[in-house]
Design an enzyme around this catalytic site. Sequence first.
Site, mmCIF file in Angstrom:
data_model
loop_
_atom_site.group_PDB
_atom_site.id
_atom_site.type_symbol
_atom_site.label_atom_id
_atom_site.label_comp_id
_atom_site.label_asym_id
_atom_site.label_seq_id
_atom_site.Cartn_x
_atom_site.Cartn_y
_atom_site.Cartn_z
ATOM 1 N N CYS A 2 64.274 34.968 -44.006
ATOM 2 C CA CYS A 2 65.294 35.415 -43.072
ATOM 3 C C CYS A 2 64.706 35.138 -42.003
ATOM 4 C CB CYS A 2 65.534 36.926 -43.273
ATOM 5 S SG CYS A 2 67.472 36.661 -43.453
HETATM 6 N N1 GLN Z 1 68.667 31.995 -49.860
HETATM 7 C C1 GLN Z 1 67.218 31.833 -49.279
HETATM 8 C C2 GLN Z 1 66.674 32.983 -49.789
HETATM 9 O O1 GLN Z 1 67.351 33.921 -50.797
HETATM 10 C C3 GLN Z 1 67.005 32.115 -47.730
HETATM 11 C C4 GLN Z 1 67.290 34.136 -47.760
HETATM 12 C C5 GLN Z 1 67.850 34.116 -45.794
HETATM 13 O O2 GLN Z 1 67.330 33.721 -45.648
HETATM 14 N N2 GLN Z 1 68.084 35.748 -45.583
HETATM 15 O O3 GLN Z 1 65.435 32.749 -50.299
#
Ligand code: GLN
Length: 238
Positions: A2
């Site tokens: 994230c």
């Molecule tokens: N979808 C990705 C994961 O689950 C990235 C998550 C995100 O960017 N919050 O790791």
Amino acid sequence: MCRHAAWLGPPRPLSSLIGDPEHGLLHQAYAPRLQRYGTVNADGFGMGWYADGRAEPVRYRRSVPIWADANLPGLAEVARSGCLLAAVRSATVGMPIEESATAPFTDGRWLLSHNGRVERDALLSLPAGPGPAPGSPCDSAWLAAAVFARLRAGTPVAEAVARVVTETARADPEARLNLLVCGGSEIVATAWGDTLFSHIHEGVLLASEPLDGRPGWRAVDDRTLVVASPDGVSVTRI
Ligand code: GLN
């Protein structure tokens, strides 16, 4: 992931992205300031760097919160390179919390981090290439495999990243596709659905959000591709 960050320039330690700056990834893991999706980034972390005499980057990733790894501060202080990538993760609902789902994903000299989410079915519609199978059912691992396939087929990195992002977005218009790809002497990043900032001073810093309060941080426009190399930095619409 994230929140992610990368550096290209004179060698620096990984701690310059993580624990040294006031709002580095260590702080962003529990108190991000601009995060639109998710509140904390406690589902793991990872980092990658390039060591002299080794063609492939060194990767270190864990599925514990970044603040829970007591070995990290010392390691991040001595892991120095002119090209660095680090990320903290907030797992998307339904995605596994395990090391193999954690960025950076890697293939050859490439390191890749994804901030966002995408329907995996959308990735099935992309042309398959000669790349490695995804190492995890996590959407980001699938996205990484799609980029790596194009890189193995010889597509230049900026084009490979731009194509995967635009083709994936066509199949899943809701996808958020902020990618950060390092190759040792270049960084390619996209802003597609989430924040991305740049700071140019002695080298190039790219980060989901500013790492500190210095002047000079600039928001990167959404739906753009950033290419940083020793020749300079370019930002183009995709
Ligand atoms: N979808 C990705 C994961 O689950 C990235 C998550 C995100 O960017 N919050 O790791």
